[in-house]
Design a protein around this motif. Sequence first.
Motif, short mmCIF file in Angstrom:
data_model
loop_
_atom_site.label_atom_id
_atom_site.label_comp_id
_atom_site.label_asym_id
_atom_site.label_seq_id
_atom_site.Cartn_x
_atom_site.Cartn_y
_atom_site.Cartn_z
N UNK A 129 -8.90 2.41 6.23
CA UNK A 129 -9.24 0.99 6.36
C UNK A 129 -9.45 0.36 4.99
N UNK A 130 -8.41 0.38 4.19
CA UNK A 130 -8.48 -0.21 2.86
C UNK A 130 -7.48 -1.35 2.74
N UNK A 131 -7.32 -2.08 3.81
CA UNK A 131 -6.34 -3.16 3.82
C UNK A 131 -6.87 -4.44 3.22
N UNK A 132 -8.14 -4.49 2.91
CA UNK A 132 -8.70 -5.71 2.34
C UNK A 132 -9.44 -5.39 1.05
N UNK A 133 -9.18 -6.17 0.04
CA UNK A 133 -9.90 -6.04 -1.23
C UNK A 133 -10.83 -7.23 -1.34
N UNK A 134 -12.00 -6.98 -1.81
CA UNK A 134 -12.97 -8.05 -1.95
C UNK A 134 -13.15 -8.42 -3.39
N UNK A 177 0.82 23.83 0.56
CA UNK A 177 1.51 23.34 -0.64
C UNK A 177 2.03 21.91 -0.53
N UNK A 178 1.45 21.12 0.38
CA UNK A 178 1.77 19.69 0.50
C UNK A 178 0.45 18.93 0.57
N UNK A 179 0.24 18.05 -0.41
CA UNK A 179 -1.00 17.29 -0.48
C UNK A 179 -0.67 15.80 -0.51
N UNK A 180 -1.51 14.99 0.12
CA UNK A 180 -1.25 13.55 0.23
C UNK A 180 -2.49 12.76 -0.18
N UNK A 181 -2.24 11.55 -0.69
CA UNK A 181 -3.34 10.66 -1.07
C UNK A 181 -2.91 9.21 -0.86
N UNK A 182 -3.83 8.41 -0.36
CA UNK A 182 -3.60 6.98 -0.18
C UNK A 182 -3.81 6.27 -1.51
N UNK A 183 -2.96 5.30 -1.81
CA UNK A 183 -3.08 4.50 -3.04
C UNK A 183 -3.06 3.02 -2.67
N UNK A 184 -3.78 2.22 -3.43
CA UNK A 184 -3.86 0.79 -3.17
C UNK A 184 -2.67 0.01 -3.69
N UNK A 185 -1.65 0.67 -4.15
CA UNK A 185 -0.46 -0.02 -4.62
C UNK A 185 0.28 0.80 -5.66
N UNK A 186 1.33 0.22 -6.17
CA UNK A 186 2.21 0.90 -7.12
C UNK A 186 1.47 1.31 -8.40
N UNK A 187 0.60 0.45 -8.87
CA UNK A 187 -0.14 0.74 -10.11
C UNK A 187 -1.02 1.99 -9.95
N UNK A 240 0.85 -1.18 0.00
CA UNK A 240 0.00 0.00 0.00
C UNK A 240 0.88 1.24 0.00
N UNK A 241 0.45 2.28 -0.67
CA UNK A 241 1.32 3.44 -0.89
C UNK A 241 0.62 4.75 -0.50
N UNK A 242 1.43 5.76 -0.27
CA UNK A 242 0.98 7.13 -0.12
C UNK A 242 1.72 7.96 -1.15
N UNK A 286 7.76 24.73 -9.27
CA UNK A 286 8.37 23.44 -8.96
C UNK A 286 7.36 22.52 -8.29
N UNK A 287 7.31 21.28 -8.74
CA UNK A 287 6.43 20.26 -8.16
C UNK A 287 7.29 19.03 -7.89
N UNK A 288 7.19 18.50 -6.68
CA UNK A 288 7.91 17.28 -6.30
C UNK A 288 6.89 16.24 -5.87
N UNK A 289 7.09 15.00 -6.30
CA UNK A 289 6.20 13.91 -5.94
C UNK A 289 7.00 12.86 -5.19
N UNK A 290 6.52 12.51 -4.00
CA UNK A 290 7.16 11.49 -3.17
C UNK A 290 6.22 10.32 -3.00
N UNK A 291 6.80 9.15 -2.80
CA UNK A 291 5.98 7.98 -2.47
C UNK A 291 6.50 7.36 -1.19
N UNK A 292 5.57 6.87 -0.38
CA UNK A 292 5.88 6.17 0.85
C UNK A 292 5.03 4.92 0.89
N UNK A 293 5.60 3.84 1.42
CA UNK A 293 4.75 2.69 1.69
C UNK A 293 3.90 3.02 2.91
N UNK A 294 2.85 2.28 3.10
CA UNK A 294 1.98 2.50 4.25
C UNK A 294 2.76 2.32 5.55
#
Length: 112
Positions: A107-112, A49-59, A11-13, A77-85
């Motif tokens: 609470x998106x740790x499970x996919x159905x 000037x710092x915004x974050x979003x949760x992502x369900x993975x690398x894709x 899982x990514x941010x 200037x725009x910088x994009x960072x990624x972090x694992x959960x």
Amino acid sequence: MSATQLSGYQLMWIFVMFDLPVTSKEQARAATKFREFLLDEGFEKSQFSVYARFCNGKEQFETYMRRVEANLPDRGDVHILSFTDRQYENIVRYSGQRRKRQRKNPDQLALF
């Protein structure tokens, strides 16, 4: 139907940080349009000037990265960072002189 458990390392941010010029009305409009785009895409304002979003993975991270890239303002200037959960869980936050509790991850740790 069973749920597929995802690892906190999958899982990514995505964090978008930017410094955009606002010395003219045109530049200010472009900066506002970019911030509104991020909000429309589901990003939350973390700091000025710092915004974050949760992502369900690398894709999904790559998808949002392409969307941000397609909507970049002409200047600044725009910088994009990624972090694992798991990495995100370890961010230490302060407000004033007080340490704040860790943010609760979605609470998106499970996919159905």
